[in-house]
Enzyme design. Structure first.
Site, PDB file in Angstrom:
ATOM      1  N   ASP A   1       0.835  -1.201   0.000  1.00  0.00           N
ATOM      2  CA  ASP A   1       0.000   0.000   0.000  1.00  0.00           C
ATOM      3  C   ASP A   1       0.872   1.254   0.000  1.00  0.00           C
ATOM      4  OD1 ASP A   1      -2.513   1.529   0.344  1.00  0.00           O
ATOM      5  OD2 ASP A   1      -1.682   1.942   2.330  1.00  0.00           O
ATOM      6  N   SER A   2       1.908   1.256   0.812  1.00  0.00           N
ATOM      7  CA  SER A   2       2.811   2.416   0.877  1.00  0.00           C
ATOM      8  C   SER A   2       3.549   2.631  -0.434  1.00  0.00           C
ATOM      9  CB  SER A   2       3.825   2.235   2.009  1.00  0.00           C
ATOM     10  OG  SER A   2       3.171   2.141   3.231  1.00  0.00           O
TER      11      SER A   2
END
Length: 131
Positions: free
Chosen positions: A23-24
């Site tokens: 996600d990051s």
């Protein structure tokens, strides 16, 4: 702990921590991509990023690239899809959320395995149409 050891440890247990990293990485990629638009207001950068990072877009991206994934990547996606996240996204269907989580797990896997060529392919697919 180096990335390889960390990845091996995660692959033996629960894959969901890879979604945390994925996600990051995906969000950073999308935010960098938004800077290609000149002179946008901050709200427009945020709108572009939000539209590309939402679960429905990530789910569709994964569906688009599934035929192009190798056996190892398909297995990662399959295992991630079968994992049971403890929470649900507010603005997506259960199906989209599970697919989006699988997409993020794939990104996390490619990042930690330092397979940057494949990682770039997967990330670019989130901003382009693949036929």
């Amino acid at each position: 702990m180096d990335k390889k050891t960390l990845l091996e440890k995660i692959l033996k247990t629960n894959l969901l921590p890879l979604a945390f990293i994925g996600d990051s990485v995906h969000t950073l990629y999308i935010r960098e991509k938004s800077l290609e638009f000149d002179n946008l207001k901050m709200n427009n950068y945020n709108s572009f990023s939000s539209s590309k990072c939402k679960a429905s877009n990530q789910a569709q991206t994964l569906k688009n690239i599934l035929p192009m994934l190798n056996n190892v990547e398909l297995e990662i996606v399959r295992r991630a899809r079968n994992a049971k996240p403890k929470h649900q996204a507010k603005n997506s269907t259960s199906s989209d959320y599970n697919m989006a989580t699988s997409y993020e797990v794939l990104i996390g896997y490619l990042y930690l395995s330092e397979n940057f060529e494949r990682l770039n392919f997967v990330l670019e697919a989130s901003t382009t149409k693949i036929n």
